[in-house]
Design an enzyme around this catalytic site. Sequence first.
Site, PDB file in Angstrom:
ATOM      1  N   GLU A   1      38.407  36.468  43.815  1.00 28.41           N
ATOM      2  CA  GLU A   1      37.450  37.714  43.522  1.00 28.41           C
ATOM      3  C   GLU A   1      36.210  37.267  43.195  1.00 28.41           C
ATOM      4  O   GLU A   1      35.401  37.916  42.070  1.00 28.41           O
ATOM      5  CB  GLU A   1      38.218  38.531  42.470  1.00 28.41           C
ATOM      6  CG  GLU A   1      39.491  39.042  43.095  1.00 28.41           C
ATOM      7  CD  GLU A   1      40.241  40.095  42.381  1.00 28.41           C
ATOM      8  OE1 GLU A   1      39.570  40.536  41.039  1.00 28.41           O
ATOM      9  OE2 GLU A   1      41.059  40.717  42.686  1.00 28.41           O
TER      10      GLU A   1
ATOM     11  N   GLU B   1      46.440  39.639  47.377  1.00 30.03           N
ATOM     12  CA  GLU B   1      46.749  40.523  46.162  1.00 30.03           C
ATOM     13  C   GLU B   1      46.997  41.991  46.573  1.00 30.03           C
ATOM     14  O   GLU B   1      45.878  42.482  47.411  1.00 30.03           O
ATOM     15  CB  GLU B   1      45.873  40.456  44.881  1.00 30.03           C
ATOM     16  CG  GLU B   1      45.780  39.455  44.274  1.00 30.03           C
ATOM     17  CD  GLU B   1      44.832  39.388  42.819  1.00 30.03           C
ATOM     18  OE1 GLU B   1      44.894  40.499  42.282  1.00 30.03           O
ATOM     19  OE2 GLU B   1      44.274  38.332  42.335  1.00 30.03           O
TER      20      GLU B   1
END
Length: 501
Positions: A172, A291
Amino acid sequence: MRARVVANVDFAISEIDPRLYGSFIEHLGRAVYSGIYEPGHPTADENGFRGDVIDLVRDLDVPIVRYPGGNFVSAYNWEDGIGPKEDRPVRLDLAWHTSESNEVGIHEFADWAEAAGTEMMLAVNLGSRGLDEARAFVEYVNHPGGTYWSDLRRKNGRETPWNVKMWCLGNEMDGPWQIGQKTADEYGRVAFETAKALRAYDKTLELIVCGSSTPTMPTYPEWEATVLDYTYDSVDFISLHMYFENHEGDLPKFLSLPARLDEYIQTVAGIIRMTKAKKRSKRDVYISFDEWNVWYHSRDQDRATLQGEDGWPFAPPLLEDIYDFADVLQVGAILNTFIRRADVVKVGCLAQLVNVIAPIMTVKDGPAWRQTTFWPYYFASRYGRGTALNLAVDCPGYDSPVAQDVPYVDVSAVLAEDGSLTVFLVNRHETEAIDLDLALQGLSLSQVAMDKVIAGHALDATNGPEGEPVVPVDGTGADITDGRLTAQLAPLSYRMIRLGR
């Protein structure tokens, strides 16, 4: 109300990569400590791993688990988790404002993965660290011997390498919450150079570059276009993340969110195709959706936990969402979306596996138990392996604030190697049963081999250590006649029907 579906043996989407049903363990909350690892627990093995958790993970048949993060990895020194445990440093984890003992590191996690019957997907720190630490980590994990890092692994008790194939190039990196956040150009450069170094060691590694951490990011989808422009010919996957919330208590809106997921996948798939054409490349890059989950139940609890703790607590209960029956429907529809996009989504990681927004929960010194969402994940992982079929669906729908004409029946189908067909169904309608009429074209199927349904519960019904009332039961009324499967789908229901010869 009726849902008419056609399944034709010749209309395939793609072979499903088994890694579509992977999961994730991060050093966060109780995922590791009192989750997978609890020395002294009545079921603990000689390495301190909870046997009751291992049994449940084996039941799920989880093919791969991402580790050690997650936000945690962006300030993690992997070297802290090797060598004698008594010599390992305690560190502050800036991502979750907790302390980390490093009692579990790569050796311990690898032992757990072997015991749980799963493979490892490892992440390198491209936040606070970079290329040099990444190549050292890969050498430590994968090189047979005769070098500094590989011989150190052997000294630390592991003679043969683990030969991990999948490596995440950070996590991320677009997020302002991330330690070492980067612009797309900054990240694209460091990811390219890291990939180049790892490829110089082993061309067969499968490398995953960071895409957007959510489709609501202001940099989406330009982030994907920029990062892939740097890395397309050096990586195998681009990572996407998405979580699903229902703070408003608007069930129709909540259950329509998989349409946004589908749009997210299609948009990034288009960027992949554009970049391939721009580069005149012969390589294919796929999506690793590493995710995803429902995540909103525990937000207030998490704030209270951290605000009420002095200093930097060790393994506090964080992100411990207790899932309800509504979440069963959502997880079932998310998994259906991934199956229908199996041509481009090859890897998926349910975040996470134990205690932290997880299908498996534990009580310290006590039992492990199955959340409500354990079951759609279980059925997809167990019976969703094979070839995803491209279904023709005619079903009434509804409009929501996030999507138009959302079909009341969400459906996917997977043709197994043995010729059996598994159909996964979610009825989103709150009050009406829907008659399913599924034509089986070119499929020699004559019997309902398995029929499981979860229905009839209050939307807020949950499981817990005292009991698990939200569980699948045998379905009734499904029938195959003249090449057609018929069944009645109860309102707000999840159903898995497996057809055999």
